[in-house]
Enzyme design. Structure first.
Site, short mmCIF file in Angstrom:
data_model
loop_
_atom_site.label_atom_id
_atom_site.label_comp_id
_atom_site.label_asym_id
_atom_site.label_seq_id
_atom_site.Cartn_x
_atom_site.Cartn_y
_atom_site.Cartn_z
N GLU A 158 -3.18 10.43 2.97
CA GLU A 158 -4.33 10.42 3.77
C GLU A 158 -4.32 11.77 4.44
O GLU A 158 -3.38 12.11 5.01
CB GLU A 158 -4.17 9.33 4.81
N ASP B 131 0.16 5.52 0.64
CA ASP B 131 -1.08 6.16 1.02
C ASP B 131 -0.49 7.84 0.77
O ASP B 131 0.37 8.35 1.30
CB ASP B 131 -1.09 5.72 2.38
N GLU C 58 0.82 -1.20 0.01
CA GLU C 58 0.06 0.14 -0.01
C GLU C 58 0.92 1.20 0.03
O GLU C 58 2.08 1.28 0.68
CB GLU C 58 -1.05 0.04 1.39
#
Length: 282
Positions: A108, A106, A104
């Site tokens: 955010e 990210d 993953e």
């Protein structure tokens, strides 16, 4: 002469490998993504598929995912975040593979109470393990206008950029025993959801549901990436991002962003790593 021939041969191998790759240029939310949860809270707002909104209320958030999976690529979108009191909300744009040992990458955005800045949370997971967080307060208000957020992912590094400015580089440090996301194809995701138990000041600031629905906007979705199909992925030799590195100017921009706007760096967290920083931080 041997060294020169060796370099030419190595370049030829890389070129032939890269020439097998299929590239995709996404540009339409209608064509390239699926709003996969939210029960109508995610909406494409124009006929050409250039603008999309995600909303969150007390009952549900919403999100979309790409139809295709990718193994390496340059993915970007413009976002305008939830304005006002956004405490407890998380707005995302990220790559992720399926399974319990997922990879993953990210972006955010952790909301805050009115008058206080968003926190941009970046992380890289490999085989289900992350713990590589770097967080920033941005040099602009991300709720006033759209800004471009980009992930460049190639076999040697992951680069996070904002409006073309690199803010973070995560290098492939497998030689030091550090896993790097390079084996699992990932799908592109975006979402708006509630995480009031941790998102704002460690959960001290709760979501004010009287301000709901909360809405974030996405536009100009664009992907130049290696499509995963039939168990393999290949990329065009014309993809500059496939071998992209940070030049002197790019490295200085990362230093600038981290010196002025970084608010957390796992590499310098002595409480988490009392025996010394992880090897990739050196």
């Amino acid at each position: 002469m041997v060294s020169f021939c060796g370099r030419r041969f190595a370049f030829l191998i890389i070129f032939l490998f890269a020439a097998q790759y299929e590239r995709v240029y996404a540009g339409s939310f209608h064509k390239d993504v699926q709003i996969h949860w939210g029960d109508g809270r995610g909406k494409i707002l124009d006929n050409v598929g250039n603008l999309l909104s995600l909303s969150l209320d007390k009952f549900s958030g919403s999100g979309f995912q790409s139809h295709q999976e990718f193994l390496y690529g340059k993915v970007e979108v413009q976002m305008k975040l939830v304005p006002g009191n956004s405490a407890g909300t998380v707005t995302t744009f990220y790559l992720k593979s399926p399974g319990t040992t997922w990879d993953e990458i990210d972006f955010e955005f952790l909301g805050n109470i009115s008058g206080h800045p968003y926190t941009l949370h970046t992380n890289v997971y490999t085989k289900g393990t992350g713990d590589k967080e770097q967080q920033f307060h941005l040099w602009f208000d991300p709720t006033v206008d759209f800004h471009t957020y980009c992930i460049i992912w190639n076999p040697q590094r992951v680069i996070f950029t904002i409006d073309g400015i690199p803010i973070r580089e995560f290098k492939n440090s497998e030689a030091l025993g550090v896993p790097f996301p390079k084996h699992q194809p990932m799908r592109l995701y975006a979402s708006l959801w509630e995480a009031e138990h941790w998102a704002t000041r460690g959960g001290l600031e709760k979501t004010d549901w009287s301000k709901a629905p909360f809405t974030a906007f996405y536009r100009n979705y664009n992907v130049d990436a290696c499509v995963w199909a039939n168990g393999k992925s290949s990329c065009s030799a014309n993809s500059s991002w496939f071998t992209q590195v940070l030049d002197f100017k790019g490295k200085n921009r990362v230093k600038w962003a981290q010196r002025k706007y970084m608010v957390y760096n796992y590499c310098t967290d002595k409480k988490r790593f009392p025996q010394g920083a992880p090897p990739e931080c050196s």
